[in-house]
Design a protein around this motif. Structure first.
Motif, PDB file in Angstrom:
ATOM      1  N   ASP A 110      27.185   9.216 -12.107  1.00 30.12           N
ATOM      2  CA  ASP A 110      27.009   8.891 -13.628  1.00 30.12           C
ATOM      3  C   ASP A 110      25.466   7.992 -13.793  1.00 30.12           C
ATOM      4  O   ASP A 110      25.797   6.950 -13.536  1.00 30.12           O
ATOM      5  N   PRO A 111      24.379   8.416 -14.326  1.00 27.72           N
ATOM      6  CA  PRO A 111      23.357   7.443 -14.643  1.00 27.72           C
ATOM      7  C   PRO A 111      23.670   6.240 -15.543  1.00 27.72           C
ATOM      8  O   PRO A 111      23.131   5.381 -15.451  1.00 27.72           O
ATOM      9  N   GLN A 112      24.551   6.682 -16.557  1.00 20.44           N
ATOM     10  CA  GLN A 112      25.203   5.456 -17.254  1.00 20.44           C
ATOM     11  C   GLN A 112      26.451   4.878 -16.634  1.00 20.44           C
ATOM     12  O   GLN A 112      26.942   3.740 -17.307  1.00 20.44           O
ATOM     13  N   GLY A 113      26.754   5.126 -15.342  1.00 20.09           N
ATOM     14  CA  GLY A 113      28.001   4.423 -14.715  1.00 20.09           C
ATOM     15  C   GLY A 113      27.785   3.168 -14.210  1.00 20.09           C
ATOM     16  O   GLY A 113      26.482   2.696 -14.033  1.00 20.09           O
ATOM     17  N   PRO A 114      28.653   2.501 -13.690  1.00 17.29           N
ATOM     18  CA  PRO A 114      28.510   1.148 -13.339  1.00 17.29           C
ATOM     19  C   PRO A 114      27.816   0.925 -11.891  1.00 17.29           C
ATOM     20  O   PRO A 114      27.243  -0.166 -11.554  1.00 17.29           O
ATOM     21  N   TRP A 115      27.759   1.868 -11.136  1.00 16.96           N
ATOM     22  CA  TRP A 115      27.289   1.817  -9.687  1.00 16.96           C
ATOM     23  C   TRP A 115      25.784   1.634  -9.736  1.00 16.96           C
ATOM     24  O   TRP A 115      25.193   0.716  -9.165  1.00 16.96           O
ATOM     25  N   LEU A 116      25.049   2.414 -10.595  1.00 14.68           N
ATOM     26  CA  LEU A 116      23.637   2.359 -10.823  1.00 14.68           C
ATOM     27  C   LEU A 116      23.051   0.986 -11.311  1.00 14.68           C
ATOM     28  O   LEU A 116      22.125   0.311 -10.781  1.00 14.68           O
ATOM     29  N   ARG A 117      23.968   0.224 -12.230  1.00 15.76           N
ATOM     30  CA  ARG A 117      23.711  -0.855 -12.722  1.00 15.76           C
ATOM     31  C   ARG A 117      23.837  -1.840 -11.298  1.00 15.76           C
ATOM     32  O   ARG A 117      22.987  -2.933 -11.555  1.00 15.76           O
ATOM     33  N   PHE A 118      24.757  -1.881 -10.852  1.00 18.47           N
ATOM     34  CA  PHE A 118      24.937  -2.666  -9.710  1.00 18.47           C
ATOM     35  C   PHE A 118      23.869  -2.756  -8.720  1.00 18.47           C
ATOM     36  O   PHE A 118      23.129  -3.417  -8.362  1.00 18.47           O
ATOM     37  N   ALA A 119      23.502  -1.290  -8.249  1.00 20.16           N
ATOM     38  CA  ALA A 119      22.347  -1.243  -7.251  1.00 20.16           C
ATOM     39  C   ALA A 119      20.988  -1.556  -7.775  1.00 20.16           C
ATOM     40  O   ALA A 119      20.461  -2.082  -6.969  1.00 20.16           O
ATOM     41  N   ARG A 120      20.654  -1.548  -8.908  1.00 20.06           N
ATOM     42  CA  ARG A 120      19.724  -1.666  -9.229  1.00 20.06           C
ATOM     43  C   ARG A 120      19.543  -3.308  -9.475  1.00 20.06           C
ATOM     44  O   ARG A 120      18.355  -3.947  -9.297  1.00 20.06           O
ATOM     45  N   GLU A 121      20.338  -4.058  -9.968  1.00 20.05           N
ATOM     46  CA  GLU A 121      20.440  -5.309  -9.888  1.00 20.05           C
ATOM     47  C   GLU A 121      20.341  -6.018  -8.616  1.00 20.05           C
ATOM     48  O   GLU A 121      19.636  -7.127  -8.314  1.00 20.05           O
ATOM     49  N   ALA A 122      21.228  -5.425  -7.571  1.00 19.71           N
ATOM     50  CA  ALA A 122      21.050  -5.836  -6.211  1.00 19.71           C
ATOM     51  C   ALA A 122      19.513  -5.671  -5.779  1.00 19.71           C
ATOM     52  O   ALA A 122      19.140  -6.664  -4.910  1.00 19.71           O
ATOM     53  N   VAL A 123      18.724  -4.590  -5.776  1.00 16.89           N
ATOM     54  CA  VAL A 123      17.294  -4.578  -5.434  1.00 16.89           C
ATOM     55  C   VAL A 123      16.337  -4.969  -6.051  1.00 16.89           C
ATOM     56  O   VAL A 123      15.472  -5.534  -5.834  1.00 16.89           O
ATOM     57  N   PHE A 124      16.314  -4.744  -7.647  1.00 15.60           N
ATOM     58  CA  PHE A 124      15.333  -5.280  -8.384  1.00 15.60           C
ATOM     59  C   PHE A 124      15.750  -6.770  -9.263  1.00 15.60           C
ATOM     60  O   PHE A 124      14.775  -7.221  -9.819  1.00 15.60           O
ATOM     61  N   GLY A 125      17.062  -6.989  -9.301  1.00 16.88           N
ATOM     62  CA  GLY A 125      17.032  -8.292  -9.963  1.00 16.88           C
ATOM     63  C   GLY A 125      17.743  -9.373  -9.323  1.00 16.88           C
ATOM     64  O   GLY A 125      17.109 -10.005  -8.426  1.00 16.88           O
ATOM     65  N   ASP A 126      19.013  -9.940 -10.022  1.00 17.56           N
ATOM     66  CA  ASP A 126      19.582 -11.209  -9.325  1.00 17.56           C
ATOM     67  C   ASP A 126      20.811 -10.875  -8.746  1.00 17.56           C
ATOM     68  O   ASP A 126      22.017 -10.423  -9.176  1.00 17.56           O
ATOM     69  N   PRO A 127      20.724 -10.743  -7.252  1.00 23.11           N
ATOM     70  CA  PRO A 127      22.142 -10.721  -6.626  1.00 23.11           C
ATOM     71  C   PRO A 127      23.259 -11.481  -7.003  1.00 23.11           C
ATOM     72  O   PRO A 127      24.248 -11.367  -6.355  1.00 23.11           O
ATOM     73  N   ALA A 128      23.025 -12.644  -7.567  1.00 20.52           N
ATOM     74  CA  ALA A 128      24.056 -13.696  -8.000  1.00 20.52           C
ATOM     75  C   ALA A 128      24.954 -12.941  -9.001  1.00 20.52           C
ATOM     76  O   ALA A 128      26.015 -13.405  -9.454  1.00 20.52           O
ATOM     77  N   LYS A 129      24.680 -11.838  -9.706  1.00 19.88           N
ATOM     78  CA  LYS A 129      25.408 -11.301 -10.509  1.00 19.88           C
ATOM     79  C   LYS A 129      26.172  -9.819  -9.870  1.00 19.88           C
ATOM     80  O   LYS A 129      26.802  -9.334 -10.871  1.00 19.88           O
ATOM     81  N   LEU A 130      26.139  -9.778  -8.889  1.00 20.66           N
ATOM     82  CA  LEU A 130      26.843  -8.849  -8.333  1.00 20.66           C
ATOM     83  C   LEU A 130      28.238  -8.747  -8.204  1.00 20.66           C
ATOM     84  O   LEU A 130      29.062  -7.573  -8.393  1.00 20.66           O
ATOM     85  N   ALA A 131      28.834  -9.942  -8.243  1.00 23.25           N
ATOM     86  CA  ALA A 131      30.279 -10.202  -8.289  1.00 23.25           C
ATOM     87  C   ALA A 131      30.823  -9.683  -9.558  1.00 23.25           C
ATOM     88  O   ALA A 131      31.798  -8.929  -9.712  1.00 23.25           O
ATOM     89  N   GLU A 132      30.186  -9.917 -10.543  1.00 17.71           N
ATOM     90  CA  GLU A 132      30.571  -9.635 -11.744  1.00 17.71           C
ATOM     91  C   GLU A 132      30.451  -8.130 -12.061  1.00 17.71           C
ATOM     92  O   GLU A 132      31.355  -7.714 -12.904  1.00 17.71           O
ATOM     93  N   LEU A 133      29.620  -7.625 -11.766  1.00 17.04           N
ATOM     94  CA  LEU A 133      28.915  -6.178 -11.878  1.00 17.04           C
ATOM     95  C   LEU A 133      30.099  -5.470 -10.929  1.00 17.04           C
ATOM     96  O   LEU A 133      30.361  -4.271 -11.237  1.00 17.04           O
ATOM     97  N   ASN A 134      30.606  -5.998 -10.033  1.00 12.39           N
ATOM     98  CA  ASN A 134      31.492  -5.057  -9.174  1.00 12.39           C
ATOM     99  C   ASN A 134      32.922  -5.049  -9.707  1.00 12.39           C
ATOM    100  O   ASN A 134      33.627  -4.004  -9.581  1.00 12.39           O
ATOM    101  N   VAL A 135      33.267  -5.798 -10.584  1.00 10.87           N
ATOM    102  CA  VAL A 135      34.332  -5.746 -11.577  1.00 10.87           C
ATOM    103  C   VAL A 135      34.200  -4.325 -12.256  1.00 10.87           C
ATOM    104  O   VAL A 135      35.217  -3.771 -12.280  1.00 10.87           O
ATOM    105  N   ALA A 136      33.035  -4.071 -12.836  1.00 11.70           N
ATOM    106  CA  ALA A 136      32.823  -2.837 -13.835  1.00 11.70           C
ATOM    107  C   ALA A 136      33.202  -1.610 -12.743  1.00 11.70           C
ATOM    108  O   ALA A 136      33.512  -0.675 -13.237  1.00 11.70           O
ATOM    109  N   VAL A 137      32.448  -1.832 -11.598  1.00 10.17           N
ATOM    110  CA  VAL A 137      32.568  -0.621 -10.446  1.00 10.17           C
ATOM    111  C   VAL A 137      34.183  -0.216 -10.410  1.00 10.17           C
ATOM    112  O   VAL A 137      34.598   0.607 -10.133  1.00 10.17           O
ATOM    113  N   GLU A 138      34.783  -1.400  -9.739  1.00  7.12           N
ATOM    114  CA  GLU A 138      36.242  -1.128  -9.431  1.00  7.12           C
ATOM    115  C   GLU A 138      37.216  -0.696 -10.642  1.00  7.12           C
ATOM    116  O   GLU A 138      38.069   0.136 -10.534  1.00  7.12           O
TER     117      GLU A 138
END
Length: 426
Positions: free
Chosen positions: A393-421
């Motif tokens: 889903d383009p509105q799903g949590p994984w895409l937000r996570f991946a884009r932050e990992a590649v284009f943003g701040d990797p320090a936010k990944l732990a928080e974003l992973n909560v939404a994925v799980e």
């Protein structure tokens, strides 16, 4: 490829639809009243537009050599899941229907496919069927589907660009770190005019990340989820190591200028133009590449080595409400026979559903095809009941996570992973 990953499964609709299907034990097929194989029975089959070419070739070849006939209906990708759900609810499923392998567990768990465990057990080549497809077609110890079409993720490199950049055109990357080094060389030597780029990937496409990044995790011996598909592991190594390498490539300008915006519709279109040095690609695109283009193919590797692939494509099964189970099974078994796999699939450079036929007379003529076929046994297809809503889903949590990992701040990944799980267990 992008379309394959574009929609989340309408699970709620299927639950409602199942109530209208009735018990599979009461269907004529289950009670043994289906007609005998190849007696002139017409069976109906549905497939997604994504696999139309392969499905049509199989159907045409079968119809030309059998009294039974298969009537194929091709349905647009975005309409396929709702169409299956509506047909199930109305008791009007076709005799046979294929499905994106990643969504097969949703159909098996809701009783839309006929149990074919005993039939599969009688196949002499059952142990050679694509393991990842067979795994996702198994539910509570019973088997419901066979592999239909396969599409693997691999690395392509442009040998002509490599030679111009001073790289050995016969030596593609064997690690993700080498991938980045070779992409760097192409960019530095040939990218001054802005037309050639070291690499490219779908930076705004959740399914593209899944298809091309996850194999590097598996190659490194890691996983992205637990076996139940309910716990996310994407916020830890080796997934974070893979993201870090791609982030570095993007930050250094090695990828095409539209990488960050690429939603998947055109992500495979740049390599055939001769503009990209090395990039992850669907294996099915090899046969459609320009005839004069010199292309190398390599397994996707982890940061320091290993080999893996995302085994995508479709599985196919017999609907639980069919009245023509035997005739449907006759077609299904023929599609994985030596004749169909070699003379229909291999002849057209398609990936085979059977590992024991990988080095056949057609594939042997192209070492790249042999390599691709050999990866079926090394690849994986992830299982998660909530896969679509989480990762596609383009509105799903994984895409937000991946884009932050590649284009943003990797320090936010732990928080974003909560939404994925959280999405995986909803």
């Amino acid at each position: 490829m992008a379309k394959r990953f574009s929609a989340a499964l309408a699970a709620g609709l299927l639950v409602t639809a199942l109530a209208a299907c009735g018990s599979t034990e009461e269907t004529p097929a289950a009670s043994g009243s289906a007609p005998a194989p190849d007696t002139g029975t017409t069976v109906t089959m549905w497939t997604r537009a994504a696999t139309q070419a392969q499905s049509q070739r199989l159907v045409d070849a079968y119809n030309a050599s059998h009294k039974n006939q298969v009537k194929l209906t091709v349905i647009p990708i975005d309409n396929y899941q709702p169409r299956i759900a509506a047909a199930a609810g109305a008791g009007q499923l076709p005799d046979i229907f294929a499905a994106d392998v990643i969504f097969v567990p949703n159909y098996t768990s809701q009783g839309l496919y006929l149990d074919i465990t005993d039939r599969i057990a009688q196949l002499p080549f059952k142990d050679s069927l694509a393991a990842s497809h067979m795994k996702l077609g198994t539910y509570e110890g019973k088997m419901y589907t066979l592999p239909h079409t396969l599409d693997l993720s691999v690395w392509f490199w442009n040998k002509d660009l490599y030679e111009k950049a001073g790289l050995d055109p016969e030596k593609g990357p064997t690690t993700l770190k080498e991938f980045a080094e070779q992409a760097t060389t192409v960019q530095e030597k040939l990218g001054k005019d802005g037309k050639v780029h070291g690499t490219f990937f779908g930076g705004n496409c959740g399914g593209c990340y899944v298809f091309t990044f996850w194999p590097s995790v598996w190659a490194a011996g890691g996983q992205v989820m637990d076996e139940l598909g309910t716990k996310s592991l994407v916020n830890q190594s080796p997934m974070t190591d893979v993201f870090a390498i791609y982030k570095d490539m993007y930050d250094r300008g090695l990828s095409g200028p539209t990488t960050k915006e690429e939603q998947g519709a055109t992500w495979t279109g740049f390599f055939p133009k001769g503009e990209i040095g090395v990039m992850p690609m669907p294996s099915t695109t090899l046969g459609g590449m320009p005839a004069d283009m010199n292309i190398g193919v390599a397994p996707i590797a982890g940061p320091d080595g290993g080999e893996s692939t995302f085994v995508g494509g479709d599985s196919v099964g017999i609907s639980a409400t069919t009245k023509n189970a035997d005739a449907a099974w006759d077609f299904l078994t023929w599609t994985v026979s030596d004749e169909a796999q070699v003379e229909v699939m291999a002849k057209n450079k398609d990936v085979l559903a059977r590992t024991d036929l990988s080095n056949n007379k057609y594939s042997a003529a192209d070492p790249r095809v042999v390599l691709i076929n050999s990866l079926v046994a090394k690849g994986q297809t992830p299982y998660a009941p909530r896969f679509g809503q989480t990762f596609n889903d383009p509105q799903g949590p994984w895409l937000r996570f991946a884009r932050e990992a590649v284009f943003g701040d990797p320090a936010k990944l732990a928080e974003l992973n909560v939404a994925v799980e959280k999405s995986l267990v909803q």
